[in-house]
Design a protein around this motif. Structure first.
Motif, PDB file in Angstrom:
ATOM      1  N   LYS A 192       0.779  -1.099   0.220  1.00 18.23           N
ATOM      2  CA  LYS A 192       0.271   0.580   0.243  1.00 18.23           C
ATOM      3  C   LYS A 192       0.828   1.572  -0.384  1.00 18.23           C
ATOM      4  CE  LYS A 192      -4.193  -2.218   2.143  1.00 18.23           C
ATOM      5  NZ  LYS A 192      -5.694  -1.715   2.313  1.00 18.23           N
TER       6      LYS A 192
ATOM      7  N   GLN B 266       0.070  -1.456  -8.107  1.00 16.75           N
ATOM      8  CA  GLN B 266      -1.459  -1.202  -7.179  1.00 16.75           C
ATOM      9  C   GLN B 266      -2.329   0.111  -8.356  1.00 16.75           C
ATOM     10  OE1 GLN B 266      -0.493   0.638  -3.450  1.00 16.75           O
ATOM     11  NE2 GLN B 266       1.461  -0.757  -3.016  1.00 16.75           N
ATOM     12  N   HIS B 267      -2.073   0.097  -8.988  1.00 22.23           N
ATOM     13  CA  HIS B 267      -3.009   0.774  -9.384  1.00 22.23           C
ATOM     14  C   HIS B 267      -2.982   1.854 -11.806  1.00 22.23           C
ATOM     15  CE1 HIS B 267      -6.195   3.606 -11.229  1.00 22.23           C
ATOM     16  NE2 HIS B 267      -5.210   5.076 -11.389  1.00 22.23           N
TER      17      HIS B 267
ATOM     18  N   HIS C  52      -9.703  -2.115  -5.652  1.00 22.13           N
ATOM     19  CA  HIS C  52      -9.523  -1.954  -4.176  1.00 22.13           C
ATOM     20  C   HIS C  52     -10.909  -1.456  -3.575  1.00 22.13           C
ATOM     21  CE1 HIS C  52      -7.541  -2.313  -0.160  1.00 22.13           C
ATOM     22  NE2 HIS C  52      -7.759  -3.400  -0.520  1.00 22.13           N
TER      23      HIS C  52
ATOM     24  N   GLU D  68     -10.926   0.968  -1.177  1.00 22.17           N
ATOM     25  CA  GLU D  68     -10.000   1.542  -1.049  1.00 22.17           C
ATOM     26  C   GLU D  68     -10.246   2.900  -2.365  1.00 22.17           C
ATOM     27  OE1 GLU D  68      -7.210   0.692   2.263  1.00 22.17           O
ATOM     28  OE2 GLU D  68      -6.248   1.012   0.842  1.00 22.17           O
ATOM     29  N   ARG D  69     -10.097   2.782  -2.881  1.00 17.56           N
ATOM     30  CA  ARG D  69     -10.381   3.178  -3.985  1.00 17.56           C
ATOM     31  C   ARG D  69     -11.051   3.493  -4.461  1.00 17.56           C
ATOM     32  NH1 ARG D  69      -5.725   5.738  -6.463  1.00 17.56           N
ATOM     33  NH2 ARG D  69      -6.753   5.556  -8.512  1.00 17.56           N
ATOM     34  N   ARG D  70     -12.368   2.169  -4.840  1.00 16.77           N
ATOM     35  CA  ARG D  70     -13.247   2.666  -5.056  1.00 16.77           C
ATOM     36  C   ARG D  70     -13.965   4.247  -3.964  1.00 16.77           C
ATOM     37  NH1 ARG D  70     -16.437  -1.463  -8.306  1.00 16.77           N
ATOM     38  NH2 ARG D  70     -14.899  -2.907  -8.214  1.00 16.77           N
TER      39      ARG D  70
ATOM     40  N   PHE E 123     -11.428   7.092  -4.230  1.00 12.87           N
ATOM     41  CA  PHE E 123     -11.199   7.433  -5.327  1.00 12.87           C
ATOM     42  C   PHE E 123     -12.304   7.477  -6.304  1.00 12.87           C
ATOM     43  CE2 PHE E 123      -7.023   6.528  -3.174  1.00 12.87           C
ATOM     44  CZ  PHE E 123      -6.757   8.189  -3.336  1.00 12.87           C
TER      45      PHE E 123
ATOM     46  N   GLU F 277     -13.728   5.272  -8.012  1.00 16.86           N
ATOM     47  CA  GLU F 277     -13.457   4.016  -8.307  1.00 16.86           C
ATOM     48  C   GLU F 277     -14.915   2.877  -8.366  1.00 16.86           C
ATOM     49  OE1 GLU F 277      -9.919   1.963  -9.230  1.00 16.86           O
ATOM     50  OE2 GLU F 277      -8.420   4.253  -9.249  1.00 16.86           O
TER      51      GLU F 277
ATOM     52  N   THR G 115     -13.107  -0.435 -13.217  1.00 17.05           N
ATOM     53  CA  THR G 115     -12.287  -0.948 -13.096  1.00 17.05           C
ATOM     54  C   THR G 115     -12.155  -2.456 -14.631  1.00 17.05           C
ATOM     55  OG1 THR G 115     -12.850  -0.473 -10.614  1.00 17.05           O
ATOM     56  CG2 THR G 115     -11.782  -2.690 -11.412  1.00 17.05           C
TER      57      THR G 115
END
Length: 266
Positions: A20, A85-86, A116, A118-120, A123, A125, A130
């Motif tokens: 992370k 990670q992205h 992930h 956390e991304r959703r 940020f 997403e 995705t």
């Protein structure tokens, strides 16, 4: 041959860790060096050659980690996949601050984590974004590692329905020939002291694996468990899960190796 008649490809176990944004650049170098040294030890379990291992550092240290792996002293250590990670859904263009999947491939990245929780949450997403990024990852010859999971704890059936919405979106985008790894991470279990109950996890994983969308694909789909995963867990999940996606429990090299050996020998 209809899709449902394709024989299921063999599923090789897979285990990996994401740092992370916890590590400094210096700590990442030290950590990876320790992991590779342990994997190169003459005392390491020979069973480890039967599983896939991946490390996902932050973007700034990714190229350095690739170099460390490529110059590792043993074939096992040199086989470690380095991931990102992205990434963005386009290969190039006026997308300031984004990460190109084609550049990730160019520098030696082999697997890309997407979607992930956390991304959703942080940020914005979505299943659609995705899926578009997963398509870009496959287009560039890498493996998408798709994080899926229900937000609230409930019954196995309702959790599976929520997870399958995420799975369908990605599988439709990448096509039936693409290899995909699904990381089942119940959102409510991420960061907790204990993982979700094994019966619950196995129930969701089994239903996803037996779904028409997954079971009928020509490309392989492996399902790993994440969400407070750590040592001792895989023995209870091995009948359903293909491996583990680790976080803080593997942020010490010795702990990572211990879990790798548990999965390889289970």
């Amino acid at each position: 041959m209809p899709p449902s008649d394709y024989p299921a490809p063999p599923r090789r176990r897979i285990v990996g860790v994401s740092t992370k944004m916890y590590f400094s650049a210096a700590r990442t170098t030290s950590y990876v060096s320790s992991v590779l040294s342990l994997l190169s030890s003459p005392d390491v379990s020979p069973d480890l050659s039967n599983i896939d291992i991946f490390i996902i550092p932050d973007h700034l240290t990714l190229s350095n980690v690739v170099s460390q792996v490529q110059s590792a002293p043993s074939p096992l250590a040199r086989s470690v996949l380095v991931g990102a990670q992205h990434c963005y859904l386009e290969d190039s263009g006026a997308f300031t601050g984004e990460v190109s999947p084609s550049v990730l491939k160019e520098v030696g990245c082999g697997i890309v984590e997407l979607g992930h929780a956390e991304r959703r949450r942080l940020f914005g997403e979505t299943d659609e974004s995705t899926a578009a990024k997963a398509k870009a990852v496959v287009r560039n010859g890498m493996v998408p590692l798709i994080c899926v999971g229900e937000v609230m704890k409930g019954e196995v059936e309702t959790a599976t329905e929520e997870v399958m919405m995420q799975v369908r979106s990605v599988l439709e985008a990448v096509g039936e020939d693409a290899e995909v790894v699904l990381a089942y991470e119940p959102v409510w279990a991420i960061g907790q002291a204990e993982p979700a109950g094994c019966e619950y996890v196995c129930g969701v994983v089994r239903r996803v694996r037996e779904s028409r969308e997954v079971k009928g694909r020509k490309g392989g789909v492996r399902i790993v468990y994440g969400g407070s995963a750590g040592p001792g867990l895989f023995e209870r999940l091995k009948g359903e899960a293909d491996g583990l996606f680790l976080g803080r429990f593997a942020h010490e090299a010795e702990g990572f190796l211990k879990t790798l050996e548990e999965v390889a020998g289970a």
